[in-house]
Design an enzyme around this catalytic site. Structure first.
Site, PDB file in Angstrom:
ATOM      1  N   THR A 137     -11.080 -29.120 -30.774  1.00 37.27           N
ATOM      2  CA  THR A 137     -10.742 -28.954 -29.360  1.00 37.27           C
ATOM      3  C   THR A 137     -11.204 -30.138 -28.512  1.00 37.27           C
ATOM      4  O   THR A 137     -12.154 -30.834 -28.877  1.00 37.27           O
ATOM      5  CB  THR A 137     -11.410 -27.660 -28.844  1.00 37.27           C
ATOM      6  OG1 THR A 137     -11.364 -27.629 -27.418  1.00 37.27           O
ATOM      7  CG2 THR A 137     -12.882 -27.565 -29.243  1.00 37.27           C
ATOM      8  N   ASP A 138     -10.548 -30.309 -27.358  1.00 39.73           N
ATOM      9  CA  ASP A 138     -10.995 -31.328 -26.391  1.00 39.73           C
ATOM     10  C   ASP A 138     -12.347 -30.968 -25.785  1.00 39.73           C
ATOM     11  O   ASP A 138     -13.024 -31.829 -25.205  1.00 39.73           O
ATOM     12  CB  ASP A 138      -9.948 -31.522 -25.280  1.00 39.73           C
ATOM     13  CG  ASP A 138      -9.566 -30.259 -24.522  1.00 39.73           C
ATOM     14  OD1 ASP A 138     -10.126 -29.183 -24.817  1.00 39.73           O
ATOM     15  OD2 ASP A 138      -8.713 -30.345 -23.615  1.00 39.73           O
ATOM     16  N   GLU A 139     -12.727 -29.687 -25.894  1.00 44.91           N
ATOM     17  CA  GLU A 139     -13.945 -29.238 -25.197  1.00 44.91           C
ATOM     18  C   GLU A 139     -15.210 -29.873 -25.772  1.00 44.91           C
ATOM     19  O   GLU A 139     -16.253 -29.883 -25.123  1.00 44.91           O
ATOM     20  CB  GLU A 139     -14.021 -27.704 -25.215  1.00 44.91           C
ATOM     21  CG  GLU A 139     -12.762 -27.114 -24.600  1.00 44.91           C
ATOM     22  CD  GLU A 139     -12.822 -25.629 -24.327  1.00 44.91           C
ATOM     23  OE1 GLU A 139     -13.921 -25.075 -24.186  1.00 44.91           O
ATOM     24  OE2 GLU A 139     -11.739 -25.015 -24.250  1.00 44.91           O
ATOM     25  N   LYS A 143     -18.027 -26.032 -32.189  1.00 46.16           N
ATOM     26  CA  LYS A 143     -16.892 -26.825 -32.689  1.00 46.16           C
ATOM     27  C   LYS A 143     -17.315 -28.276 -32.901  1.00 46.16           C
ATOM     28  O   LYS A 143     -16.889 -28.929 -33.857  1.00 46.16           O
ATOM     29  CB  LYS A 143     -15.718 -26.757 -31.699  1.00 46.16           C
ATOM     30  CG  LYS A 143     -15.038 -25.413 -31.579  1.00 46.16           C
ATOM     31  CD  LYS A 143     -14.352 -24.928 -32.840  1.00 46.16           C
ATOM     32  CE  LYS A 143     -13.133 -25.714 -33.209  1.00 46.16           C
ATOM     33  NZ  LYS A 143     -12.409 -25.100 -34.366  1.00 46.16           N
ATOM     34  N   TYR A 169     -19.452 -22.295 -27.427  1.00 44.02           N
ATOM     35  CA  TYR A 169     -18.228 -22.481 -28.222  1.00 44.02           C
ATOM     36  C   TYR A 169     -18.029 -23.956 -28.563  1.00 44.02           C
ATOM     37  O   TYR A 169     -17.885 -24.331 -29.731  1.00 44.02           O
ATOM     38  CB  TYR A 169     -17.010 -21.942 -27.454  1.00 44.02           C
ATOM     39  CG  TYR A 169     -15.686 -22.470 -27.976  1.00 44.02           C
ATOM     40  CD1 TYR A 169     -15.215 -22.121 -29.239  1.00 44.02           C
ATOM     41  CD2 TYR A 169     -14.892 -23.333 -27.201  1.00 44.02           C
ATOM     42  CE1 TYR A 169     -14.007 -22.616 -29.728  1.00 44.02           C
ATOM     43  CE2 TYR A 169     -13.688 -23.825 -27.673  1.00 44.02           C
ATOM     44  CZ  TYR A 169     -13.251 -23.469 -28.940  1.00 44.02           C
ATOM     45  OH  TYR A 169     -12.056 -23.966 -29.415  1.00 44.02           O
TER      46      TYR A 169
END
Ligand code: NAD
Ligand code: TYD
Length: 351
Positions: free
Chosen positions: A130-132, A160, A156
């Site tokens: 993810t970009d997060e 990741k 989260y």
């Protein structure tokens, strides 16, 4: 024959991915999914029923199960979607996120490494992230690229990020052929209705509140799930092992604008006067640690793999809203919890 292991394909993106991959034909698709609260076998039931996908219910943390699958199928591609994926849940409790996203990824990497030591050909482990992991951007700051530093802010995104680092380390230390894909917020059919877009569509249809966290000016870069899946297929076909690719829809929007747009699409679909659903917009307490803005620069993917997103949010929203309207029984089964009985009813004898 080529065999692909696809983890987490009873969830949103994985289900869309196996649908696209099955339509393209070729490899045998073997799905491993634990059917957590977010996994719904209904999402791929037609593919399982007609044999285009072989389904195994199980946990990616279950080492004997995972190594057994590798020994049986000698996979030449792993497409790893399985994860705990919802930021709000990670704030309530991080345990399952660390377990599945970090430990589960390590189990898969080890099984792939052991299997591929003795394998010829060009196997590949595609890790869907993810970009997060890159944290939050200020307004006006340049979008994330493959070189952005890791600065995860939520439990989260931290889990990741840890998984991404494991993939990188297995590649660097053990020579495992792997690609990391970091993509922006997806939307489209079969998304679990805890995420912004399906939640707002279904609440607007039902005349329920549309809860906006904080001022609603947080920005996300929206990517249609089909475009995400074509990017993943391009990486599987032509991607360079050892690389990271960022994927984005080139479609930055503030949450409040999307919510207003959804409200007016639902009014139009249901033939209600303009402004009916928008009356249910309510600003509620903000998410703790809420990232303000994500944006992606997918120039490398476009240039090197010839990928382009086909959808833009405004063009795609009417059909996405219609999909949730036409599939409101699917959504109702999720919301009532009844979908969890589906597997036992449908597949109990074969489980
Ligand atoms: P999802 O929550 O809809 O689906 C996750 C799937 O993984 C479910 O079917 C669940 O049953 C399965 N799963 C969970 N724990 C498991 C375990 N221990 N063993 C086996 N299966 C397990 O998630 P999604 O939105 O489809 O996301 C898929 C992947 O893409 C995730 O890795 C996520 O981090 C990443 N991602 C998602 C988005 C997005 O906008 N949805 C954006 C960027 C990256
Ligand atoms: P979400 O779909 O949870 O994705 P992520 O947090 O991974 O980006 O949320 C998208 C954005 O919408 C995020 O800024 C939080 C916000 N949001 C709301 O304002 N209200 C809601 O009820 C939800 C679920 C999300």
């Amino acid at each position: 024959m080529s065999h692909w292991l696809v983890t987490g394909a009873a969830g949103f993106i994985g289900a869309n991915f196996v649908r696209l991959a099955a339509a393209a034909g070729g490899p045998r698709l073997v799905v491993l999914d634990a059917l957590t609260y977010a996994g719904n076998l209904e999402n791929i039931a037609d593919l399982v029923a007609d044999g285009r996908v072989e389904f195994h219910r199980g946990d990616i943390c279950d080492e004997p199960l995972v190594t057994g699958l590798f020994a049986r199928y000698r996979f030449d591609r792993v497409v790893h979607f399985a994860a705990e994926s919802h930021v709000d849940r990670s704030i309530l409790g991080a345990g399952p996120f660390v377990r599945t996203n970090v430990h589960g990824t390590a189990v898969l990497l080890d099984a792939a490494r052991a299997c591929w030591k003795a394998q010829t050909g060009d196997p590949l482990f595609l890790h869907v992230s993810t970009d997060e992991v890159f944290g939050s951007l200020e307004p006006g700051e340049a979008p994330f690229t493959e070189d952005s530093p890791y600065r995860p802010n939520s439990p989260y995104s931290a889990s990741k990020a840890a998984a991404d680092h494991l993939v990188r380390a297995w590649q660097h230390t053990h020579g495992l052929p792997a690609i990391i894909s970091n993509c922006s917020n997806n939307y489209g059919p079969w998304q679990f209705p805890e995420k912004l877009i399906p939640l707002m569509i279904l609440n607007a249809i039902d005349g329920r509140e549309l809860p906006v966290y904080g001022d609603g000016m947080q920005v996300r870069d929206w990517l249609h799930v089909e475009d995400h899946c074509t990017a993943l297929l391009a990486m599987l076909e032509r991607g360079q092992p050892g690389r990271t690719y960022v994927v984005g829809g080139n479609c930055e929007r503030a949450n409040i604008d999307i919510i207003r747009r959804i409200a007016s699409e639902v009014d139009a679909l249901l033939g209600k006067p303009a402004g009916s659903a928008a009356k249910f917009i309510r600003h509620v307490a903000d998410r703790p640690g809420h990232d303000r803005r994500y944006a992606m620069n997918a120039a490398v993917l476009r240039r090197e793999l010839g990928w382009q997103p086909r959808h833009d949010l405004e063009g795609a929203l009417p059909s996405v809203v219609r999909w949730y309207w036409e599939n409101r029984e699917w959504a109702a089964r999720i919301r009532s919890g009844a979908y969890r009985e589906y597997y036992e009813k449908q597949y109990g004898a074969r489980a």
